[in-house]
Design a protein around this motif. Structure first.
Motif, PDB file in Angstrom:
ATOM      1  N   VAL A   1       0.843  -1.203   0.000  1.00  0.00           N
ATOM      2  CA  VAL A   1       0.000   0.000   0.000  1.00  0.00           C
ATOM      3  C   VAL A   1       0.874   1.247   0.000  1.00  0.00           C
ATOM      4  CG1 VAL A   1      -1.673   1.344   1.325  1.00  0.00           C
ATOM      5  CG2 VAL A   1      -1.938  -1.135   1.142  1.00  0.00           C
ATOM      6  N   ALA A   2       1.892   1.261   0.863  1.00  0.00           N
ATOM      7  CA  ALA A   2       2.795   2.413   0.920  1.00  0.00           C
ATOM      8  C   ALA A   2       3.451   2.644  -0.435  1.00  0.00           C
ATOM      9  CB  ALA A   2       3.848   2.193   2.001  1.00  0.00           C
ATOM     10  N   ARG A   3       3.869   1.552  -1.076  1.00  0.00           N
ATOM     11  CA  ARG A   3       4.521   1.673  -2.382  1.00  0.00           C
ATOM     12  C   ARG A   3       3.548   2.238  -3.426  1.00  0.00           C
ATOM     13  NH1 ARG A   3       5.667  -3.398  -3.097  1.00  0.00           N
ATOM     14  NH2 ARG A   3       7.515  -3.253  -1.790  1.00  0.00           N
ATOM     15  N   GLU A   4       2.305   1.738  -3.412  1.00  0.00           N
ATOM     16  CA  GLU A   4       1.313   2.203  -4.383  1.00  0.00           C
ATOM     17  C   GLU A   4       0.969   3.684  -4.187  1.00  0.00           C
ATOM     18  OE1 GLU A   4      -2.082  -0.290  -4.121  1.00  0.00           O
ATOM     19  OE2 GLU A   4      -1.009  -2.114  -4.739  1.00  0.00           O
ATOM     20  N   LEU A   5       1.008   4.139  -2.936  1.00  0.00           N
ATOM     21  CA  LEU A   5       0.672   5.533  -2.648  1.00  0.00           C
ATOM     22  C   LEU A   5       1.885   6.451  -2.710  1.00  0.00           C
ATOM     23  CD1 LEU A   5      -1.806   5.046   0.354  1.00  0.00           C
ATOM     24  CD2 LEU A   5      -2.346   5.366  -2.062  1.00  0.00           C
ATOM     25  N   ALA A   6       3.055   5.865  -2.982  1.00  0.00           N
ATOM     26  CA  ALA A   6       4.304   6.634  -3.102  1.00  0.00           C
ATOM     27  C   ALA A   6       4.660   7.353  -1.804  1.00  0.00           C
ATOM     28  CB  ALA A   6       4.216   7.619  -4.266  1.00  0.00           C
ATOM     29  N   VAL A   7       4.455   6.669  -0.674  1.00  0.00           N
ATOM     30  CA  VAL A   7       4.875   7.182   0.630  1.00  0.00           C
ATOM     31  C   VAL A   7       5.670   6.092   1.337  1.00  0.00           C
ATOM     32  CG1 VAL A   7       2.885   8.722   0.854  1.00  0.00           C
ATOM     33  CG2 VAL A   7       2.756   6.406   1.801  1.00  0.00           C
ATOM     34  N   SER A   8       6.414   6.476   2.367  1.00  0.00           N
ATOM     35  CA  SER A   8       7.118   5.481   3.158  1.00  0.00           C
ATOM     36  C   SER A   8       6.143   4.825   4.130  1.00  0.00           C
ATOM     37  CB  SER A   8       8.255   6.132   3.945  1.00  0.00           C
ATOM     38  OG  SER A   8       7.731   6.993   4.950  1.00  0.00           O
ATOM     39  N   GLU A   9       6.528   3.667   4.653  1.00  0.00           N
ATOM     40  CA  GLU A   9       5.666   3.017   5.646  1.00  0.00           C
ATOM     41  C   GLU A   9       5.530   3.888   6.883  1.00  0.00           C
ATOM     42  OE1 GLU A   9       6.026  -1.214   6.378  1.00  0.00           O
ATOM     43  OE2 GLU A   9       7.233  -1.442   4.559  1.00  0.00           O
ATOM     44  N   ARG A  10       6.577   4.626   7.229  1.00  0.00           N
ATOM     45  CA  ARG A  10       6.487   5.529   8.375  1.00  0.00           C
ATOM     46  C   ARG A  10       5.471   6.630   8.113  1.00  0.00           C
ATOM     47  NH1 ARG A  10      11.544   8.877  11.133  1.00  0.00           N
ATOM     48  NH2 ARG A  10      10.298   9.953  12.718  1.00  0.00           N
ATOM     49  N   GLN A  11       5.487   7.221   6.931  1.00  0.00           N
ATOM     50  CA  GLN A  11       4.497   8.254   6.586  1.00  0.00           C
ATOM     51  C   GLN A  11       3.081   7.695   6.642  1.00  0.00           C
ATOM     52  OE1 GLN A  11       6.440   9.257   2.795  1.00  0.00           O
ATOM     53  NE2 GLN A  11       6.473  11.406   3.447  1.00  0.00           N
ATOM     54  N   LEU A  12       2.928   6.465   6.172  1.00  0.00           N
ATOM     55  CA  LEU A  12       1.606   5.839   6.200  1.00  0.00           C
ATOM     56  C   LEU A  12       1.149   5.619   7.643  1.00  0.00           C
ATOM     57  CD1 LEU A  12      -0.584   4.731   4.287  1.00  0.00           C
ATOM     58  CD2 LEU A  12       0.490   2.471   4.515  1.00  0.00           C
ATOM     59  N   ARG A  13       2.063   5.195   8.509  1.00  0.00           N
ATOM     60  CA  ARG A  13       1.716   5.018   9.929  1.00  0.00           C
ATOM     61  C   ARG A  13       1.291   6.352  10.543  1.00  0.00           C
ATOM     62  NH1 ARG A  13       6.280   1.622   9.965  1.00  0.00           N
ATOM     63  NH2 ARG A  13       7.557   3.263  10.892  1.00  0.00           N
ATOM     64  N   ASN A  14       2.001   7.420  10.215  1.00  0.00           N
ATOM     65  CA  ASN A  14       1.648   8.736  10.762  1.00  0.00           C
ATOM     66  C   ASN A  14       0.273   9.190  10.273  1.00  0.00           C
ATOM     67  OD1 ASN A  14       4.078   8.891  12.123  1.00  0.00           O
ATOM     68  ND2 ASN A  14       5.102  10.101  10.540  1.00  0.00           N
ATOM     69  N   LEU A  15      -0.022   8.954   9.004  1.00  0.00           N
ATOM     70  CA  LEU A  15      -1.339   9.281   8.471  1.00  0.00           C
ATOM     71  C   LEU A  15      -2.436   8.541   9.220  1.00  0.00           C
ATOM     72  CD1 LEU A  15      -0.822   9.269   4.575  1.00  0.00           C
ATOM     73  CD2 LEU A  15      -1.690  11.188   5.927  1.00  0.00           C
ATOM     74  N   PHE A  16      -2.230   7.261   9.448  1.00  0.00           N
ATOM     75  CA  PHE A  16      -3.232   6.447  10.128  1.00  0.00           C
ATOM     76  C   PHE A  16      -3.377   6.848  11.596  1.00  0.00           C
ATOM     77  CE2 PHE A  16      -3.641   3.951   6.426  1.00  0.00           C
ATOM     78  CZ  PHE A  16      -4.695   3.071   6.598  1.00  0.00           C
ATOM     79  N   ALA A  17      -2.272   7.154  12.268  1.00  0.00           N
ATOM     80  CA  ALA A  17      -2.351   7.558  13.674  1.00  0.00           C
ATOM     81  C   ALA A  17      -3.202   8.805  13.832  1.00  0.00           C
ATOM     82  CB  ALA A  17      -0.951   7.792  14.237  1.00  0.00           C
TER      83      ALA A  17
END
Length: 273
Positions: A182-198
């Motif tokens: 998912v992170a790869r498809e959205l062109a963000v890092s996994e850390r950025q994705l975690r921050n978005l979700f938090a």
């Protein structure tokens, strides 16, 4: 062997409100009117839920509370309620901070008074909701809520978060995607994705996916074999599904659907700060 599902009725629904109108959908995914008019015959089960809600609660003595209810990371089990009515607004991913003034992660496992939160929009919404009749909730909120939030939501950030939520959710036509993909498809890092979700959901992407899968198991258990259910919801195998289910629900699937539930705990009656 099929899941021996026995339907639970944890409350009596006095009135199911219509689908949220289009004007509310950027901020609200669903609206429910619930009435606990008599003690249910079975245990009241609160499933894990990665959703933040705004709730108008009216007790038998007429007390009215407007509450913010944060995500629940595990199930809880309670004795039946009686003589309580609620209107629930399920907030869309990314709506918590603009409306409530705090990230969704700050509300995990909590129930707080809506007007006690720092967001000006939260205080205004609490004042608007407190004296509503449930039948008036949808049309009134459709007029008020867009004005409270129209300029507060970051469209690009919210769109990114909701794309991540969709990709990690179980659908009838596909299994959810792995977090790293998912992170790869959205062109963000996994850390950025975690921050978005938090900030916008309240839990990590991985825990969101776990909650969504377990809730899907609960709803689909009547119609599929355990092994088929595990495969269709994105588990490696049936053993993985059982372990995840036990972690979030407190008991394995067979015990849950046989009514062999964990010990009951007191149902939280009021705001907790």
């Amino acid at each position: 062997m099929r899941g021996a599902y026995r339907g639970r009725v944890p409350y009596t629904i006095a009135e199911q409100l219509p689908t949220a109108p289009e004007v509310l959908r950027p901020w609200v995914t669903g609206v429910r009117a619930l009435s606990f008019t008599r003690p249910p015959e079975e245990t009241f089960v609160r499933l894990p839920e990665a959703v933040t809600k705004v709730v108008l609660r009216v007790t038998a003595d007429g007390q009215r509370d407007v509450l913010a209810v944060g995500p629940r990371v595990r199930a809880s089990y309670h004795e039946g309620k009686t003589r309580v009515s609620c209107v629930e607004l399920c907030l869309a991913p990314g709506t918590a901070r603009p409306l409530l003034g705090v990230p969704a992660a700050a509300l995990v496992g909590r129930v707080v008074a809506l007007d006690g939160l720092p967001g000006e929009a939260a205080r205004r919404l609490a004042a608007e909701m407190r004296w509503l009749d449930p039948r008036e909730a949808l049309p009134h909120l459709a007029e008020v809520l867009p004005g409270l939030l129209a300029d507060a939501v970051d469209p690009s950030r919210t769109a990114l978060l909701r794309a991540g939520v969709d990709a990690l959710s179980v659908r009838l036509d596909r299994v959810p995607v792995q977090v790293r993909n998912v992170a790869r498809e959205l062109a963000v890092s996994e850390r950025q994705l975690r921050n978005l979700f938090a900030e916008g959901v309240g839990v990590s992407p991985k825990h969101y996916a776990r909650i969504d899968r377990v809730r899907t198991v609960v709803t689909r258990a009547a119609d599929a074999r355990w092994s088929e259910l595990a495969a269709s919801t994105g588990y490696f195998d049936q053993s993985h599904m059982t372990s995840d289910f036990r972690s979030l629900m407190g008991v394995p699937p067979r015990s849950y659907f046989a009514g062999l539930l964990p010990a009951l705990s007191p149902c939280q009656a009021g705001p907790r700060t």
